[in-house]
Design a protein around this motif. Structure first.
Motif, PDB file in Angstrom:
ATOM      1  N   SER A 178       0.834  -1.205   0.000  1.00  0.00           N
ATOM      2  CA  SER A 178       0.000   0.000   0.000  1.00  0.00           C
ATOM      3  C   SER A 178       0.869   1.255   0.000  1.00  0.00           C
ATOM      4  CB  SER A 178      -0.908   0.016   1.234  1.00  0.00           C
ATOM      5  OG  SER A 178      -1.856  -1.017   1.200  1.00  0.00           O
ATOM      6  N   PRO A 179       0.495   2.273  -0.731  1.00  0.00           N
ATOM      7  CA  PRO A 179       1.245   3.531  -0.688  1.00  0.00           C
ATOM      8  C   PRO A 179       1.120   4.185   0.678  1.00  0.00           C
ATOM      9  CG  PRO A 179      -0.769   3.795  -1.962  1.00  0.00           C
ATOM     10  CD  PRO A 179      -0.644   2.333  -1.662  1.00  0.00           C
ATOM     11  N   ALA A 180       2.120   4.943   1.062  1.00  0.00           N
ATOM     12  CA  ALA A 180       2.169   5.539   2.397  1.00  0.00           C
ATOM     13  C   ALA A 180       2.226   7.055   2.318  1.00  0.00           C
ATOM     14  CB  ALA A 180       3.380   5.017   3.165  1.00  0.00           C
ATOM     15  N   PHE A 181       1.575   7.699   3.273  1.00  0.00           N
ATOM     16  CA  PHE A 181       1.738   9.137   3.454  1.00  0.00           C
ATOM     17  C   PHE A 181       2.849   9.341   4.470  1.00  0.00           C
ATOM     18  CE2 PHE A 181       0.817  13.100   5.750  1.00  0.00           C
ATOM     19  CZ  PHE A 181       0.833  13.996   4.685  1.00  0.00           C
ATOM     20  N   ALA A 231       2.628   8.751  -1.200  1.00  0.00           N
ATOM     21  CA  ALA A 231       1.516   9.372  -1.907  1.00  0.00           C
ATOM     22  C   ALA A 231       0.886  10.456  -1.030  1.00  0.00           C
ATOM     23  CB  ALA A 231       0.480   8.303  -2.259  1.00  0.00           C
ATOM     24  N   GLU A 232      -0.035  11.211  -1.638  1.00  0.00           N
ATOM     25  CA  GLU A 232      -0.800  12.183  -0.885  1.00  0.00           C
ATOM     26  C   GLU A 232      -1.732  11.449   0.091  1.00  0.00           C
ATOM     27  OE1 GLU A 232      -0.376  15.484  -0.985  1.00  0.00           O
ATOM     28  OE2 GLU A 232       1.280  15.060  -2.365  1.00  0.00           O
ATOM     29  N   SER A 280      -3.359   7.282   0.053  1.00  0.00           N
ATOM     30  CA  SER A 280      -2.502   6.388   0.837  1.00  0.00           C
ATOM     31  C   SER A 280      -3.319   5.336   1.581  1.00  0.00           C
ATOM     32  CB  SER A 280      -1.673   7.197   1.838  1.00  0.00           C
ATOM     33  OG  SER A 280      -0.812   8.103   1.173  1.00  0.00           O
ATOM     34  N   GLY A 281      -2.652   4.206   1.859  1.00  0.00           N
ATOM     35  CA  GLY A 281      -3.276   3.148   2.640  1.00  0.00           C
ATOM     36  C   GLY A 281      -2.907   3.205   4.102  1.00  0.00           C
ATOM     37  N   PHE A 282      -1.837   3.926   4.429  1.00  0.00           N
ATOM     38  CA  PHE A 282      -1.398   4.129   5.807  1.00  0.00           C
ATOM     39  C   PHE A 282      -0.459   5.320   5.835  1.00  0.00           C
ATOM     40  CE2 PHE A 282       2.008   1.746   3.967  1.00  0.00           C
ATOM     41  CZ  PHE A 282       3.137   1.871   4.752  1.00  0.00           C
TER      42      PHE A 282
END
Length: 282
Positions: free
Chosen positions: A99-102, A121-122, A126-128
Motif C-alpha cells: 500500500s502507498p504511504a503518506f 503518496a498524498e 494512501s493506505g497508511f
C-alpha cells in the motif's frame, strides 16, 4: 537526595545484573553535550558486568546512531550495540506494504526507508501513514498538525509511529517528537502502531542482540536505565526488566529535588523502579 531509594552511583546496584539497556537522550546526552561521568559508568559496567546496549527511540536505523554518539564524544568501547525504534518500526512498515504511504516527518529521517520498496503518496491516496516526527521540530508544535490528523482519522488510515517519545530535552529546550502527534491521533480515534519503547518489538530486538553477545542472560539479570517514565520505565516494567530511573534535570522533566517528589511521580505514572539517581555515574 537521601535514602536507600536514591543512589549516587550504580556501583553497588550493578552486581545484580549482567547486561544493561541504556537510553540515550536524557541519560547519555542532551542532544548537544555528553553528560559528565557517563563514559566511565558505561565502560566500567561493560568491563565488570556485561554487555551494554543503547536503546533509543530514534526513528532511524541503528547504523546512524554511533556516528552521532562519536560527535558527542562517547567512545565506541562504552557500548556493545545500538537498537533503535527505527529498527523495530521497519517490520511494521513492511506489514503494510505494498500500500502507498503518506509520510509525515523531517527529511533527516530518510534513512528509515533505506531498502524498503515504498511508494509515497498524498494523504487521500494512501493506505497508511508513517510518522517520524514534526517536519520542523524547532518551530512547530503538535497542534499545527491537528487538521491534517483529523483528515487522516476520517480516512481511517493506520499510523506507524517511528518514535513513541513525546518530547526530548535538546540542550535545555524541549523538542516535540512523533509520539506527540500519535497521541493526538489516538485521541481522534486513529489507530497507531508503535515499535519503540515502551512497546514489545524494540525489546525483542534488544534482547536478541544481548543473547548474541552473551548467550543465556535472563531478563531478571538485565538493568534498564532511562529518564522517560512512559517509555523507558514502563517498557521495562512491561518486560519484567528492572529499571533505574534517572531523575536529574537533563532528561524529559524538570528534575526533582527530593525523594518524595520522585516517588510521587512514579506512583502517578504507575511505574516501578529498583532505584533512582540524578545521573548515570559509576
Amino acid at each position: 537526595m537521601a535514602g536507600s531509594f536514591f543512589i549516587s552511583s550504580i556501583r553497588s546496584l550493578a552486581q545484580h545484573y549482567d547486561a544493561m539497556l541504556c537510553d540515550a537522550w536524557g541519560v547519555i546526552h542532551n542532544g548537544v553535550d555528553l553528560f559528565p561521568g557517563v563514559t566511565d559508568a558505561l565502560r566500567t559496567f561493560r568491563k565488570e558486568r556485561g554487555p551494554v546496549v543503547i536503546l533509543t527511540n530514534a526513528p532511524r536505523p541503528r547504523r546512524v546512531i554511533p556516528p552521532q554518539l562519536d560527535r558527542l564524544g562517547l567512545p565506541r568501547d562504552a557500548y556493545d550495540g545500538v537498537v533503535t525504534s527505527g529498527d523495530a518500526t521497519r517490520a511494521a512498515i513492511r506489514a503494510h506494504l505494498p500500500s502507498p504511504a503518506f509520510r509525515l516527518g523531517p527529511s533527516k529521517d530518510e534513512a528509515l526507508f533505506d531498502g524498503l520498496d515504498i511508494q509515497f503518496a498524498e494523504l487521500e491516496a494512501s493506505g497508511f501513514m508513517i510518522c517520524t516526527g514534526l517536519e520542523d521540530d524547532q518551530q512547530e508544535s503538535p497542534d499545527d498538525y491537528r487538521s491534517l490528523l483529523q483528515r487522516a482519522a476520517a480516512l481511517k488510515l493506520p499510523m506507524v509511529c517511528a518514535n513513541p517519545d513525546i518530547v526530548v530535552n535538546w540542550g535545555g529546550r524541549m523538542i516535540w517528537c512523533a509520539g506527540a502527534l500519535a497521541e493526538i491521533y489516538e485521541g481522534l480515534g486513529g489507530k497507531v502502531i508503535y515499535g519503540g519503547k515502551p512497546h514489545a518489538p524494540i525489546y525483542d530486538v534488544a534482547c536478541e542482540m544481548i543473547d548474541n553477545i552473551r548467550p543465556g542472560i535472563s531478563k531478571s539479570r538485565i538493568l534498564a536505565v532511562g529518564d522517560g517514565l512512559k517509555t523507558d520505565i514502563q517498557g521495562a516494567n512491561n518486560q519484567g526488566i528492572d529499571a533505574l530511573y534517572i531523575a536529574g534535570a537533563g532528561g524529559v522533566h524538570d528534575g526533582v529535588a527530593d525523594e518524595a517528589g520522585v516517588k510521587a511521580k512514579l506512583r502517578a505514572a504507575g511505574a516501578r523502579v529498583v532505584a533512582a539517581s540524578e545521573a548515570l555515574l559509576w
